[in-house]
Design a protein around this motif. Structure first.
Motif, PDB file in Angstrom:
ATOM      1  N   HIS A 152       0.808  -1.225   0.000  1.00 35.79           N
ATOM      2  CA  HIS A 152       0.000   0.000   0.000  1.00 35.79           C
ATOM      3  C   HIS A 152       0.846   1.283   0.000  1.00 35.79           C
ATOM      4  N   VAL A 201      -7.255   0.259  -0.173  1.00 35.06           N
ATOM      5  CA  VAL A 201      -8.260   0.463  -1.215  1.00 35.06           C
ATOM      6  C   VAL A 201      -7.659   1.200  -2.410  1.00 35.06           C
ATOM      7  N   LEU A 202      -7.049   2.340  -2.140  1.00 35.74           N
ATOM      8  CA  LEU A 202      -6.621   3.224  -3.231  1.00 35.74           C
ATOM      9  C   LEU A 202      -5.196   2.920  -3.689  1.00 35.74           C
ATOM     10  N   SER A 203      -4.874   1.651  -3.788  1.00 39.90           N
ATOM     11  CA  SER A 203      -3.559   1.226  -4.247  1.00 39.90           C
ATOM     12  C   SER A 203      -3.775  -0.009  -5.111  1.00 39.90           C
ATOM     13  N   VAL A 208      -7.675  -6.161  -0.222  1.00 39.51           N
ATOM     14  CA  VAL A 208      -7.783  -4.904   0.517  1.00 39.51           C
ATOM     15  C   VAL A 208      -7.321  -5.087   1.960  1.00 39.51           C
ATOM     16  N   PHE A 293     -10.415   6.392 -11.427  1.00 33.61           N
ATOM     17  CA  PHE A 293      -9.841   5.263 -10.684  1.00 33.61           C
ATOM     18  C   PHE A 293     -10.379   3.957 -11.273  1.00 33.61           C
ATOM     19  N   THR A 297     -10.567  -0.740  -7.851  1.00 39.34           N
ATOM     20  CA  THR A 297     -10.467   0.072  -6.629  1.00 39.34           C
ATOM     21  C   THR A 297     -11.849   0.291  -6.026  1.00 39.34           C
ATOM     22  N   LYS A 300     -13.010  -2.733  -4.307  1.00 33.88           N
ATOM     23  CA  LYS A 300     -12.388  -2.902  -2.982  1.00 33.88           C
ATOM     24  C   LYS A 300     -13.086  -2.018  -1.945  1.00 33.88           C
ATOM     25  N   GLU A 301     -13.434  -0.801  -2.353  1.00 34.03           N
ATOM     26  CA  GLU A 301     -14.142   0.087  -1.414  1.00 34.03           C
ATOM     27  C   GLU A 301     -15.471  -0.539  -0.989  1.00 34.03           C
TER      28      GLU A 301
END
Ligand code: ARG
Length: 415
Positions: A152, A201-203, A208, A293, A297, A300-301
């Motif tokens: 991450h 999440v944002l990777s 996750v 995005f 992603t 995952k959120e």
């Protein structure tokens, strides 16, 4: 910032006393220089004091956000996420970050903990604020977050292995490299150590919640950081990674999304603070597809968003130590106060949510004698809202008065 006048009294109709958990009427807060010297309720203004009368407003201590990223804002990503990343450097981020610092301060957050920034832009920002060169909240900063290769904290994941990136980041594998990386951060001005215990999440990783450090590595992080007198914050979504981080002895778990019963029990036993960024999900789901995005992603959120809120509610019920942390920077700076309403929707009383962002946060930051309460000897960090935040927690989205260290930073109540 201009020098604060010698003695000032701030007067309002009410004060949220976060230490006793009550609202008191007719407070007079006496301030000498940057400190509160007295809080009285007898209406007697000390001789020679300049009075700032906020009328019918309600005073609170300056708010504290234990998890922000002031060196970036989603407003920078207009639709092409890769372009925003690949065409910007630490200098771009250094140019914009004072704007985000000011927005945060104007929203009533007089202290923040910045958990992760490349290239020590956070250290430079903190120093400029401390020197009085630019306005902004008091900042505790981590520098580059530690994390495993490909994990991450590794922003180069997903790109061609032939691309070379030039940036100071916190990627470190193995106990020795980890100890070295922590020493680098301390040497360069970090107040706190942040590391990635799990995926995110944002990777780019597919998971996750999977742990990204071994138990041995996490133990080394906490041992090394504490030896240097620095607290440790662990990013962790997955249940196993959360428990590993708590067993290692971290001071706080960030996100805490999939914490299970055993994790809640362990956190209690160890006195670990849990920070749940429960507002974040709304913004990511509504905006991040538009920002370009990848669908993976957003998927995952969806895996963590609702579960995190349900687990937050369980943590409230279990009487865990909870501090207010938003991850602002993932959503726009200045919106920090929106999270109070999410916290009260998911099990907290308004007073508890305010305590999370004041007394509890100050305790987690190791600053409880200086910030997080309107009390003698504390910095004169005060905010005020027009209505009653206990009846209507969304009042905290409209902070109308901000004083930091005795200096008025914003005043829409009394001009
Ligand atoms: N920075 C975090 C990550 O990328 C954001 C997680 C936000 N989601 C949430 N439900 N809180 O993992």
């Amino acid at each position: 910032a201009p020098a604060a006048p010698a003695r000032v009294v701030v007067r309002a109709a009410h004060l949220v006393d976060v230490q006793s958990g009550t609202v008191r009427d007719n407070p007079l807060v006496v301030i000498d220089g940057e400190q509160i010297t007295e809080v009285r309720y007898d209406g007697q203004v000390p001789a020679g004091a300049k009075v700032i009368d906020l009328g019918s407003a309600t005073l609170l201590p300056g708010l504290i956000d234990c998890h922000v990223h002031l060196t970036g804002d989603p407003g920078e990503i207009k639709g092409d996420y890769y372009e925003a990343i690949l065409k910007r450097s630490a200098i771009d981020s250094a140019i914009l970050s004072p704007i985000y610092a000011k927005r945060t301060l104007d929203a009533g957050f007089t202290t923040v903990r910045n958990l992760g920034a490349s290239d020590y832009v956070d250290v430079a920002l903190r120093n400029a604020i401390n020197r009085g060169d630019i306005p902004g909240p008091r900042m505790l900063v981590s520098g580059p977050p530690l994390g495993a290769t490909g994990g991450h904290a590794d922003d180069t994941t997903g790109f061609s292995p032939w691309i070379e990136f030039h940036s100071v980041d916190g990627v470190a594998d193995g106990v020795d490299a980890i100890r070295h990386r922590i020493r680098e951060n301390v040497k360069n001005g970090a107040d706190v150590i942040k590391f990635m215990a799990s995926a995110g999440v944002l990777s780019a990783e597919t998971s996750v919640g999977a742990p990204q450090y071994s138990q041995e590595e996490m133990n080394a992080i906490v041992d090394e950081a504490h030896r240097w007198g620095k607290k440790v914050a662990a990013h962790a979504h997955g249940a196993e990674a959360i428990k590993m981080a708590i067993r290692a002895g971290v001071d706080s778990v960030e996100h805490s999304s999939m914490i299970d019963d055993e994790g809640l029990k362990l956190a209690k036993q160890h006195g670990t603070y849990l920070d749940f960024d429960v507002y974040n999900d709304d913004y990511i789901l509504s905006e991040y597809t538009k920002k370009g995005f990848p669908a993976s992603t957003i998927d995952k959120e969806r895996l963590v968003g609702r579960t995190q809120r349900e687990n937050f509610q369980r943590a409230v019920g279990a009487g865990e130590k909870l501090a207010f942390g938003t991850d602002a920077g993932v959503y726009p700076h200045g919106w920090n106060g929106k999270q109070f309403a999410t916290m009260t929707k998911w099990g907290m009383t308004p007073m508890q949510s305010i305590q999370a962002a004041t007394v509890n946060a100050a305790d987690l930051l190791g600053m409880k004698d200086k910030v997080g309460a309107v009390a003698t000897g504390h910095y004169a960090d005060l905010v005020a809202v027009g209505g009653d935040p206990i009846k209507d927690i969304t009042q905290l989205q409209h902070v109308a008065f901000v004083m930091k260290g005795g200096t008025v930073e914003k005043n829409e109540l009394n001009r």
